[in-house]
Motif scaffolding. Structure first.
Motif, PDB file in Angstrom:
ATOM      1  N   VAL A 136       0.860  -1.194   0.000  1.00 31.56           N
ATOM      2  CA  VAL A 136       0.000   0.000   0.000  1.00 31.56           C
ATOM      3  C   VAL A 136       0.891   1.236   0.000  1.00 31.56           C
ATOM      4  O   VAL A 136       1.786   1.371   0.830  1.00 31.56           O
ATOM      5  CB  VAL A 136      -0.934   0.003   1.238  1.00 31.56           C
ATOM      6  N   ALA A 137       0.654   2.124  -0.959  1.00 30.60           N
ATOM      7  CA  ALA A 137       1.482   3.330  -1.088  1.00 30.60           C
ATOM      8  C   ALA A 137       0.818   4.469  -0.321  1.00 30.60           C
ATOM      9  O   ALA A 137      -0.414   4.491  -0.178  1.00 30.60           O
ATOM     10  CB  ALA A 137       1.619   3.687  -2.565  1.00 30.60           C
ATOM     11  N   PRO A 138       1.605   5.426   0.185  1.00 29.05           N
ATOM     12  CA  PRO A 138       0.995   6.554   0.910  1.00 29.05           C
ATOM     13  C   PRO A 138       0.121   7.389  -0.016  1.00 29.05           C
ATOM     14  O   PRO A 138       0.387   7.436  -1.222  1.00 29.05           O
ATOM     15  CB  PRO A 138       2.206   7.376   1.386  1.00 29.05           C
ATOM     16  N   PRO A 139      -0.930   8.050   0.517  1.00 33.24           N
ATOM     17  CA  PRO A 139      -1.794   8.860  -0.357  1.00 33.24           C
ATOM     18  C   PRO A 139      -0.989   9.920  -1.097  1.00 33.24           C
ATOM     19  O   PRO A 139      -0.004  10.442  -0.563  1.00 33.24           O
ATOM     20  CB  PRO A 139      -2.771   9.527   0.613  1.00 33.24           C
ATOM     21  N   LEU A 140      -1.405  10.221  -2.313  1.00 35.95           N
ATOM     22  CA  LEU A 140      -0.713  11.254  -3.084  1.00 35.95           C
ATOM     23  C   LEU A 140      -1.098  12.620  -2.531  1.00 35.95           C
ATOM     24  O   LEU A 140      -2.289  12.873  -2.289  1.00 35.95           O
ATOM     25  CB  LEU A 140      -1.122  11.164  -4.560  1.00 35.95           C
ATOM     26  N   PRO A 141      -0.143  13.504  -2.332  1.00 39.00           N
ATOM     27  CA  PRO A 141      -0.506  14.841  -1.841  1.00 39.00           C
ATOM     28  C   PRO A 141      -1.380  15.571  -2.859  1.00 39.00           C
ATOM     29  O   PRO A 141      -1.178  15.419  -4.071  1.00 39.00           O
ATOM     30  CB  PRO A 141       0.848  15.545  -1.685  1.00 39.00           C
ATOM     31  N   VAL A 142      -2.364  16.329  -2.374  1.00 33.80           N
ATOM     32  CA  VAL A 142      -3.260  17.046  -3.288  1.00 33.80           C
ATOM     33  C   VAL A 142      -2.527  18.240  -3.894  1.00 33.80           C
ATOM     34  O   VAL A 142      -2.672  18.544  -5.071  1.00 33.80           O
ATOM     35  CB  VAL A 142      -4.537  17.501  -2.533  1.00 33.80           C
ATOM     36  N   VAL A 143      -1.730  18.901  -3.081  1.00 33.10           N
ATOM     37  CA  VAL A 143      -0.966  20.061  -3.555  1.00 33.10           C
ATOM     38  C   VAL A 143       0.524  19.742  -3.438  1.00 33.10           C
ATOM     39  O   VAL A 143       0.961  19.200  -2.425  1.00 33.10           O
ATOM     40  CB  VAL A 143      -1.300  21.312  -2.696  1.00 33.10           C
ATOM     41  N   LEU A 144       1.273  20.067  -4.470  1.00 31.47           N
ATOM     42  CA  LEU A 144       2.723  19.821  -4.432  1.00 31.47           C
ATOM     43  C   LEU A 144       3.461  21.125  -4.159  1.00 31.47           C
ATOM     44  O   LEU A 144       3.039  22.193  -4.605  1.00 31.47           O
ATOM     45  CB  LEU A 144       3.208  19.263  -5.770  1.00 31.47           C
TER      46      LEU A 144
END
Ligand code: ZN
Ligand code: ZN
Length: 339
Positions: free
Chosen positions: A63-71
């Motif tokens: 399971v990969a960590p959630p992708l950030p919404v804002v970079l």
């Protein structure tokens, strides 16, 4: 270079017939190096006489960590989703390469190569997709189900090599921009140039090489990502470096290469991928196109094992070139780090 290259890409609709070039005869595309295509008897020989190393039915993807919404500004995130699917993101845009999120790489929903690893992220977990690059029309790269879902959710622009708009438009996909080899488009801070590859195309029995194939140099500021698509080893890697510059990161196929007598012209093995990395003078490379769909005869783990050996033989550091880990994000900034 093609004699018919135009600036700025071609939005589809009212496409004019194209003139012949060094890779197009007016009806079909070809590899300028003259490598022969596969004939039907070779396909049968491979199918009937060659042994396949069996793959497991399914392999766990962590399971990969959630992708950030804002970079954060100034960062380019490259996330490996599986097979040839990468998500490239900055604070300004996001792009998917060869998006494949469905169960099979096949014209049929009930047969054909079935994925053994799930995509590391689902489409629902990806905050936004502004652009899609599709390298060619083989089923493991151009997945109509995934493209429909992406366009429905994000109205993304789809960037493809010449003539691939035909099948996309037939399937109800629009906002398609076509590029010839070496042709560049700019969208804000994103720049994409279509690069040559030694490959072929077909989705059915009657459309062989009627649509072009290729890779891409994706530029953002000083960062230059090379996505190779599917390709055999050839002189084009050196040409790409000399025309477009040294990539900060190259994404190179390392799977679907056995048996060599049948695959060599159109698919590199890991040793050739290391040669390509050297020709490109890439700062870093990641191996892709392995461990997802069994398309050819090698075993599930052979690409990674053979890559380790090839790196040792050619004295290339395993820290510079390794197989991508499913779900990993590499972050490029002034210095390149991985998390
Ligand atoms: Zn292909
Ligand atoms: Zn492929």
């Amino acid at each position: 270079m093609s004699r018919v290259a135009l600036e700025g890409g071609n939005k589809t609709g009212g496409e004019k017939p194209r003139l012949a070039s060094d890779h197009y005869d007016g009806e079909r595309f070809f590899n300028p190096s003259g490598i022969p295509g596969k004939n039907f008897s070779d396909v049968l020989r491979w199918w009937w006489r060659e042994e396949r190393t069996p793959w497991p039915k399914s392999v766990e993807v962590p399971v990969a960590p959630p992708l950030p919404v804002v970079l954060p500004k100034g960062e380019l995130h490259v996330t490996f989703i599986g097979h040839a699917t990468f998500l490239l993101r900055t604070s300004e845009w996001s792009l998917l390469t060869d998006p494949h999120f469905t169960e099979r790489a096949s014209p049929m929903s009930f047969a054909g190569p079935k994925r053994v690893r799930r995509p590391a992220y689902t489409l629902q977990e990806i905050p936004k997709v502004d652009f899609v690059f599709v390298s060619h029309n083989h089923y493991d790269h151009m997945d109509i189900g995934s493209l429909r879902e992406i366009q429905k959710r994000f109205q993304s622009e789809i960037i493809v090599p010449l003539k691939n708009e035909v099948v996309l438009n037939e399937r109800g996909l629009n906002q398609v921009t076509t590029l010839d080899w070496w042709q560049t488009i700019q969208r804000g801070t994103l720049k994409i140039t279509l690069t040559p590859a030694e490959h072929w195309s077909a989705r059915g029995l009657w459309d062989r090489n009627k649509a072009l194939w290729g890779g891409a140099i994706i530029e953002w500021g000083k960062e230059r990502i090379f996505f190779a698509g599917d390709t055999g080893y050839g002189p084009h890697f050196s040409t790409i470096r000399s025309r477009l510059g040294q990539p900060s990161l190259s994404l190179l196929p390392i799977g679907a290469y056995e048996p060599r007598w049948f695959m060599k012209n159109h698919h590199m093995n890991p040793d050739e991928a290391v040669m390509a990395h050297v020709d490109l003078a890439a700062k870093n490379s990641l191996g892709m196109h392995f461990g997802t769909f069994q398309l050819t005869n090698e075993g599930l783990d052979d690409p990674e094992k053979d890559l380790t050996k090839a790196l040792r033989d050619r004295k290339v550091s395993a820290e510079i070139f390794r197989a991508a880990r499913f779900g990993e994000t590499m972050i490029l900034q002034s210095s390149t780090t991985s998390k």
